[in-house]
Design a protein around this motif. Structure first.
Motif, PDB file in Angstrom:
ATOM      1  N   ALA A 147     -11.781  -6.075  -0.254  1.00 16.86           N
ATOM      2  CA  ALA A 147     -12.529  -6.737  -1.897  1.00 16.86           C
ATOM      3  C   ALA A 147     -11.803  -7.950  -2.608  1.00 16.86           C
ATOM      4  CB  ALA A 147     -12.480  -5.866  -2.437  1.00 16.86           C
ATOM      5  N   SER A 148      -9.704  -7.963  -2.472  1.00 15.68           N
ATOM      6  CA  SER A 148      -9.091  -8.856  -2.322  1.00 15.68           C
ATOM      7  C   SER A 148      -9.754 -10.165  -2.571  1.00 15.68           C
ATOM      8  CB  SER A 148      -8.552  -8.604  -3.277  1.00 15.68           C
ATOM      9  OG  SER A 148      -8.308  -7.203  -3.632  1.00 15.68           O
ATOM     10  N   LEU A 149     -10.211 -10.525  -1.113  1.00 14.71           N
ATOM     11  CA  LEU A 149     -10.512 -11.851  -0.713  1.00 14.71           C
ATOM     12  C   LEU A 149     -11.435 -12.597  -1.698  1.00 14.71           C
ATOM     13  CD1 LEU A 149     -10.458 -10.179   3.423  1.00 14.71           C
ATOM     14  CD2 LEU A 149      -9.171 -12.101   2.102  1.00 14.71           C
ATOM     15  N   SER A 150     -12.415 -12.035  -1.936  1.00 18.22           N
ATOM     16  CA  SER A 150     -13.561 -13.025  -2.503  1.00 18.22           C
ATOM     17  C   SER A 150     -13.051 -13.499  -4.239  1.00 18.22           C
ATOM     18  CB  SER A 150     -15.028 -12.318  -2.643  1.00 18.22           C
ATOM     19  OG  SER A 150     -15.463 -12.461  -1.070  1.00 18.22           O
ATOM     20  N   PRO A 151     -13.205 -14.558  -4.789  1.00 19.40           N
ATOM     21  CA  PRO A 151     -12.803 -14.952  -5.702  1.00 19.40           C
ATOM     22  C   PRO A 151     -13.132 -14.165  -7.193  1.00 19.40           C
ATOM     23  CG  PRO A 151     -14.105 -16.709  -4.287  1.00 19.40           C
ATOM     24  CD  PRO A 151     -13.948 -15.526  -4.052  1.00 19.40           C
ATOM     25  N   GLU A 158      -2.133 -13.372 -11.207  1.00 18.24           N
ATOM     26  CA  GLU A 158      -1.546 -14.501 -10.001  1.00 18.24           C
ATOM     27  C   GLU A 158      -0.406 -14.573  -9.829  1.00 18.24           C
ATOM     28  OE1 GLU A 158      -3.868 -16.320  -8.310  1.00 18.24           O
ATOM     29  OE2 GLU A 158      -5.783 -16.439  -9.683  1.00 18.24           O
ATOM     30  N   PRO A 159      -0.029 -14.903  -8.910  1.00 12.36           N
ATOM     31  CA  PRO A 159      -0.737 -14.848  -7.759  1.00 12.36           C
ATOM     32  C   PRO A 159      -1.994 -14.439  -7.530  1.00 12.36           C
ATOM     33  CG  PRO A 159       1.784 -15.350  -6.455  1.00 12.36           C
ATOM     34  CD  PRO A 159       1.464 -14.601  -8.378  1.00 12.36           C
ATOM     35  N   ALA A 160      -3.344 -14.512  -6.543  1.00 19.58           N
ATOM     36  CA  ALA A 160      -4.231 -13.214  -6.389  1.00 19.58           C
ATOM     37  C   ALA A 160      -4.693 -14.240  -4.728  1.00 19.58           C
ATOM     38  CB  ALA A 160      -5.562 -13.995  -6.986  1.00 19.58           C
ATOM     39  N   VAL A 161      -4.950 -12.447  -4.196  1.00 20.94           N
ATOM     40  CA  VAL A 161      -5.019 -12.480  -2.740  1.00 20.94           C
ATOM     41  C   VAL A 161      -6.956 -13.587  -2.677  1.00 20.94           C
ATOM     42  CG1 VAL A 161      -6.374 -10.914  -1.157  1.00 20.94           C
ATOM     43  CG2 VAL A 161      -4.587 -10.185  -2.366  1.00 20.94           C
ATOM     44  N   SER A 162      -7.145 -13.576  -3.358  1.00 16.04           N
ATOM     45  CA  SER A 162      -7.869 -14.556  -3.803  1.00 16.04           C
ATOM     46  C   SER A 162      -7.539 -16.177  -3.030  1.00 16.04           C
ATOM     47  CB  SER A 162      -9.487 -14.105  -4.477  1.00 16.04           C
ATOM     48  OG  SER A 162      -8.970 -14.791  -5.930  1.00 16.04           O
ATOM     49  N   ALA A 207      -7.953  -6.808  -5.497  1.00 21.87           N
ATOM     50  CA  ALA A 207      -8.528  -5.673  -7.080  1.00 21.87           C
ATOM     51  C   ALA A 207      -8.124  -4.771  -7.434  1.00 21.87           C
ATOM     52  CB  ALA A 207     -10.167  -6.129  -5.563  1.00 21.87           C
ATOM     53  N   SER A 208      -8.540  -3.778  -8.265  1.00 19.46           N
ATOM     54  CA  SER A 208      -8.497  -2.461  -8.617  1.00 19.46           C
ATOM     55  C   SER A 208      -6.722  -2.416  -8.789  1.00 19.46           C
ATOM     56  CB  SER A 208      -8.946  -0.957  -7.574  1.00 19.46           C
ATOM     57  OG  SER A 208     -10.281  -1.585  -7.779  1.00 19.46           O
ATOM     58  N   GLY A 209      -6.759  -3.260  -9.267  1.00 12.61           N
ATOM     59  CA  GLY A 209      -4.719  -3.175  -9.170  1.00 12.61           C
ATOM     60  C   GLY A 209      -3.805  -3.257  -8.798  1.00 12.61           C
ATOM     61  N   GLY A 210      -4.444  -3.329  -7.324  1.00  8.51           N
ATOM     62  CA  GLY A 210      -3.929  -3.313  -5.838  1.00  8.51           C
ATOM     63  C   GLY A 210      -2.521  -4.209  -5.385  1.00  8.51           C
ATOM     64  N   LYS A 211      -1.735  -3.868  -5.008  1.00  7.99           N
ATOM     65  CA  LYS A 211      -0.575  -5.438  -5.188  1.00  7.99           C
ATOM     66  C   LYS A 211      -0.361  -5.271  -3.523  1.00  7.99           C
ATOM     67  CE  LYS A 211       1.909  -4.280  -8.776  1.00  7.99           C
ATOM     68  NZ  LYS A 211       2.416  -4.056  -9.921  1.00  7.99           N
ATOM     69  N   PHE A 212      -0.513  -6.951  -2.664  1.00  7.79           N
ATOM     70  CA  PHE A 212       0.253  -6.708  -0.541  1.00  7.79           C
ATOM     71  C   PHE A 212       0.690  -7.812  -0.795  1.00  7.79           C
ATOM     72  CE2 PHE A 212      -4.798  -5.457  -3.035  1.00  7.79           C
ATOM     73  CZ  PHE A 212      -4.769  -4.240  -1.748  1.00  7.79           C
ATOM     74  N   LEU A 213       1.232  -7.621   0.589  1.00  4.05           N
ATOM     75  CA  LEU A 213       2.049  -8.420   1.091  1.00  4.05           C
ATOM     76  C   LEU A 213       1.430  -9.341   1.418  1.00  4.05           C
ATOM     77  CD1 LEU A 213       5.006  -9.601   1.237  1.00  4.05           C
ATOM     78  CD2 LEU A 213       5.282  -8.385   2.785  1.00  4.05           C
TER      79      LEU A 213
END
Length: 323
Positions: free
Chosen positions: A79-83, A93-97, A301-307
């Motif tokens: 879900a986070s991939l889209s703007p 930011e920085p964001a997955v999108s 999205a939804s407060g997610g944190k990713f690497l």
């Protein structure tokens, strides 16, 4: 022969760790990594990219048993991939999108960019219908059969993703691959892209969930803390890698360097790089959550944190990290 994304995707792990085993002096390898980045040149071979529509549609197959928490993490990543979703509710930011937007610099021969929008259109659960030991050819046949039966939709700008649970063994997974993408022929539609990524938490966390787990060899060091769990975060890294390769080199005729059957692609051209100052065995400077002490480099999205791994930028001809 399938398009082995890790294929060189294991430089994230295997190649890096072989190098680590040979030397313990990190600063020297920083220069080596810079040289690798400068020598990398992905060539466009004139073939199709996933540019037929303004959205790349994703069809997910959850093969085996996944925890609700891990499924939520992976759903949030897609879900986070889209703007419209990528930076989450707080617009952080920085964001997955923002990371995925870098892929739009890859264009086909007509000048059409890879879309900035990625959407999960349908999800399918499968309780081990093919057993727990799969060949890669079975995955291809599985997707074809689901399309033929209309269980999965037919689409021209798509990646069919088969995600396997931690107790499922897939041919070459953990032996030279953390995931792969390839294509299948479909009557009237030419070839369509599909891929596989497995949960590495039991079978090979030190290889396919690095830097959240460390391999059994190499210099001593502690793994980073994963914000969502070793399995889910390992899968996110590998899904990101495979998706980038599938979008920019879906049929072995897009952007790559080297052998078409074992290429360096948009992410695998930048092995083991997640932040500024990365060198073999060190992923780079990352953000650290003040509460959990987990390391990450992108908000979702939804407060997610990713690497997320670095992407090779065709404009600058360099590996670029999200910042």
């Amino acid at each position: 022969m399938p398009n082995n994304i890790p294929l060189r995707f294991l430089p994230l792990f295997l190649t890096i760790n072989v190098i680590i085993a040979l030397a313990l002096v990190a600063p020297a390898w920083s220069n080596e990594l810079n040289q690798i980045s400068q020598d990398t040149k992905l060539t466009y071979h004139g073939g199709a990219l996933l540019t037929k529509q303004r959205t790349i549609n994703i069809f997910l197959v959850w093969y085996g048993a996944f925890s609700p928490k891990d499924r939520t993490t992976i759903d949030n990543f897609f879900a986070s991939l889209s703007p419209d979703e990528g930076s989450g509710r707080a617009g952080q930011e920085p964001a997955v999108s923002t990371w995925w937007k870098a892929i739009s610099s890859y264009k086909d021969k007509a000048g059409n960019p890879v879309p900035c929008t990625v959407k999960v259109v349908k999800q399918l659960d499968d309780a081990y219908s093919l057993g727990k030991n799969l060949k890669r050819a079975q995955i291809a046949n599985y997707i074809q059969s689901k399309i033929a039966s209309k269980t999965l939709p037919l689409d021209s700008n798509v990646v069919y993703f088969v995600l396997t649970a931690k107790d499922v063994k897939v041919e070459r997974f953990c032996m030279g691959s953390c995931g792969f993408h390839d294509s299948i022929p479909v009557p009237g539609k030419g070839r369509l892209a599909y891929s596989h990524v497995g949960d590495p938490s039991v079978q090979c966390p030190g290889l396919c969930a690095w830097p959240y787990a460390v391999p059994a060899y190499g210099p001593p060091g502690r793994p980073l803390l994963a914000p969502n769990g070793i399995g889910a975060d390992g899968m996110v890294i590998n899904i990101a890698t495979v998706l980038a390769g599938a979008a920019t080199n879906p049929f072995k005729t897009g952007y790559f360097q080297g052998d078409a059957l074992a290429p360096l692609e948009a992410v695998t051209a930048c092995p083991g790089i997640f932040g500024a100052g990365a060198y073999p065995g060190y992923p780079g400077d990352l953000k650290v959550d003040k509460g959990s002490k987990a390391s990450y480099n992108a908000f979702g999205a939804s407060g997610g944190k990713f690497l997320l791994p670095a992407i090779w930028d065709p404009m600058s001809s360099q590996c670029e990290v999200i910042a």
